[in-house]
Motif scaffolding. Structure first.
Motif, short mmCIF file in Angstrom:
data_model
loop_
_atom_site.label_atom_id
_atom_site.label_comp_id
_atom_site.label_asym_id
_atom_site.label_seq_id
_atom_site.Cartn_x
_atom_site.Cartn_y
_atom_site.Cartn_z
N VAL A 14 6.82 3.81 6.96
CA VAL A 14 7.57 2.80 7.85
C VAL A 14 8.63 1.89 7.15
O VAL A 14 8.19 1.35 6.14
N PRO A 15 9.77 1.88 7.43
CA PRO A 15 10.76 1.22 6.77
C PRO A 15 10.62 -0.23 6.82
O PRO A 15 10.29 -0.59 7.86
N LEU A 16 11.02 -0.86 5.67
CA LEU A 16 10.77 -2.45 5.60
C LEU A 16 10.45 -3.18 7.10
O LEU A 16 9.47 -2.57 7.70
N ILE A 17 10.86 -4.52 7.18
CA ILE A 17 10.21 -5.38 7.99
C ILE A 17 10.58 -4.74 9.35
O ILE A 17 11.71 -4.43 9.94
N THR A 18 9.34 -4.46 10.41
CA THR A 18 9.70 -3.87 11.80
C THR A 18 9.65 -5.12 12.70
O THR A 18 8.84 -6.19 12.26
N ARG A 19 10.42 -5.22 13.71
CA ARG A 19 10.61 -6.14 14.66
C ARG A 19 9.39 -6.40 15.73
O ARG A 19 9.13 -7.49 16.20
N GLY A 20 8.61 -5.37 15.94
CA GLY A 20 7.58 -5.25 16.93
C GLY A 20 6.28 -4.91 16.51
O GLY A 20 6.17 -4.61 15.20
N PRO A 21 5.21 -5.07 17.33
CA PRO A 21 3.73 -4.66 16.88
C PRO A 21 3.71 -3.20 16.51
O PRO A 21 4.55 -2.30 16.93
N LEU A 22 2.84 -2.96 15.66
CA LEU A 22 2.74 -1.59 14.92
C LEU A 22 1.29 -1.21 14.72
O LEU A 22 0.51 -2.00 14.11
N GLY A 29 -8.62 4.19 -0.40
CA GLY A 29 -8.44 4.86 -1.65
C GLY A 29 -9.29 5.96 -1.96
O GLY A 29 -9.19 7.05 -2.71
N ASP A 30 -10.62 6.15 -0.97
CA ASP A 30 -11.33 7.27 -1.07
C ASP A 30 -11.14 8.04 -0.06
O ASP A 30 -11.86 9.15 0.30
N GLY A 31 -9.78 7.88 0.81
CA GLY A 31 -9.61 8.85 1.76
C GLY A 31 -10.04 8.68 3.22
O GLY A 31 -9.77 9.26 4.13
N VAL A 32 -10.99 7.55 3.36
CA VAL A 32 -11.40 7.26 4.47
C VAL A 32 -10.35 6.50 5.61
O VAL A 32 -9.59 5.72 5.15
N PRO A 33 -10.00 7.06 6.87
CA PRO A 33 -9.12 6.54 7.74
C PRO A 33 -9.33 5.32 8.25
O PRO A 33 -10.37 4.94 8.60
N ILE A 34 -8.40 4.56 8.17
CA ILE A 34 -8.47 2.91 8.46
C ILE A 34 -7.52 2.59 9.40
O ILE A 34 -6.17 2.52 9.22
N GLU A 35 -7.83 2.17 10.69
CA GLU A 35 -6.94 1.94 11.57
C GLU A 35 -6.62 0.45 11.48
O GLU A 35 -7.08 -0.34 10.88
N ALA A 36 -5.14 0.06 11.43
CA ALA A 36 -4.58 -1.30 11.02
C ALA A 36 -3.65 -1.30 12.11
O ALA A 36 -2.90 -0.58 12.68
N VAL A 37 -3.23 -2.81 12.36
CA VAL A 37 -2.11 -3.31 13.42
C VAL A 37 -1.41 -4.15 12.70
O VAL A 37 -1.81 -5.37 11.96
N TYR A 38 0.08 -4.10 12.68
CA TYR A 38 1.03 -5.21 12.12
C TYR A 38 1.48 -5.72 13.36
O TYR A 38 1.85 -5.28 14.30
N GLU A 39 1.69 -7.36 13.28
CA GLU A 39 2.30 -8.00 14.22
C GLU A 39 3.24 -9.03 13.40
O GLU A 39 2.93 -9.75 12.65
N PRO A 40 4.42 -9.06 13.86
CA PRO A 40 5.54 -9.78 13.20
C PRO A 40 5.19 -11.40 13.37
O PRO A 40 4.58 -11.74 14.41
N CYS A 41 5.88 -12.19 12.65
CA CYS A 41 5.80 -13.63 13.00
C CYS A 41 6.39 -14.09 14.02
O CYS A 41 7.49 -13.55 14.75
N THR A 42 5.84 -15.12 15.07
CA THR A 42 6.43 -15.56 16.23
C THR A 42 7.54 -16.57 15.74
O THR A 42 7.46 -17.39 15.00
N ALA A 43 8.83 -16.16 16.44
CA ALA A 43 9.87 -17.01 15.95
C ALA A 43 9.80 -18.46 16.43
O ALA A 43 9.32 -18.75 17.42
#
Length: 294
Positions: A14-22, A29-43
């Motif tokens: 994903v390129p640099l800062i994204t504007r919405g949730p992702l 590091g050992d290959g286990v798949p990890i779910e993750a959620v990104y949320e931008p700062c609230t303005a």
């Protein structure tokens, strides 16, 4: 549950800062798949807030049997996002992540992957905030992953030479964490040990708490939280603990603070119980403000 050293972490494309949730899946590091959620700062959300989402990101590490989608974790993310961007994720064996829980050992790989992902999204300062088991993981992560020195990101990690690829934290917040492993001094911890160590208990964990638990014991035993607390400086460290915590009495946070040699801030919260479920909006806001000013 085999203790491992941390290696190179592949980052998201994903390129640099994204504007919405992702929402994404990260390889640990050992290959286990990890779910993750990104949320931008609230303005425009108070002192120290970073409206454009740049700069600081807070990476939240949940407690045992939690996940990125549990209500208490979502509440913490919502409060933290008023000050900074937020990454939540599910430890292995929890939520939609793969693998099995090792109850604080290999989970450090999951946290490192989440931190590296936050940096790949353009954030230059990362604060890790962990609760209970997650609190012990952020302490160990803070001790094992340090900022690159003059030699670059190649460092010694648990006796091995590793490349960290931006997986270090710039500040650490540990909430309701144990100071030592194998603690059985309270009834909740005796029940937890039964769930982790017995076949019937692991079935209860899987079907009652949606947590898949590794049946193997630690070999070797990972660095303990109290040992890790003394290795985090010069990164700032905040230790938070409730005086009504039913899992770990107050000698645990005091031991952690003592081990840090006066370099840690210690908050003993009147009337607070355990971990993210007991952290109200007022406390979470104070933690976020601390994270933004250290």
């Amino acid at each position: 549950m085999t203790s491992v050293s941390e290696g190179r972490f592949r980052s998201s494309s994903v390129p640099l800062i994204t504007r919405g949730p992702l929402r994404t899946t990260l390889p640990a590091g050992d290959g286990v798949p990890i779910e993750a959620v990104y949320e931008p700062c609230t303005a425009g959300a108070g002192p120290g807030a970073e409206a454009d989402g740049a700069g600081t990101a807070i990476v939240v590490a949940h407690g045992f049997t939690g996940s990125a989608d549990r209500p208490a974790v979502r509440r913490a993310a919502q409060v933290f996002s008023q000050r900074a961007a937020v990454v939540t994720f599910s430890f292995r064996g929890h939520g939609r992540s793969g693998g099995r829980s090792t109850v604080g050992d290999r989970e450090v790989l999951d946290l490192a992957a989440a931190v590296a992902w936050a940096r790949s999204l353009g954030h230059t300062r990362i604060v890790t905030a962990g609760f209970s088991m997650g609190g012990s993981v952020v302490l160990r992560h803070g001790a094992l992953y340090t900022a690159p020195g003059a030699e670059g990101e190649v460092q010694e990690v648990e006796g091995r030479t590793e490349v960290h690829s931006g997986a270090h934290a710039d500040a650490v917040v540990s909430v309701s964490a144990p100071a030592r492993w194998y603690y059985r001094g309270t009834a909740p911890m005796r029940r937890l040990h039964w769930m982790v160590t017995r076949p019937t208990g692991r079935l209860v964990g899987r079907y009652g708490f949606q947590t898949r638990i590794d049946r193997d014991g630690w070999d070797p035993v990972p660095l303990s939280p109290v040992e890790a607390a003394g290795l985090i400086a010069p990164a700032p460290l905040l230790i938070v603990h409730g005086d009504r915590d039913p899992y770990f009495p107050l000698d645990h946070p005091r031991m952690l603070a003592d081990a840090a040699g006066g370099a840690a801030d210690l908050w003993l919260e009147p009337g607070m119980g355990h971990a993210e479920n007991a952290a109200d909006e007022t406390l979470l806001t104070r933690i976020a403000d601390w994270a933004m000013t250290r």
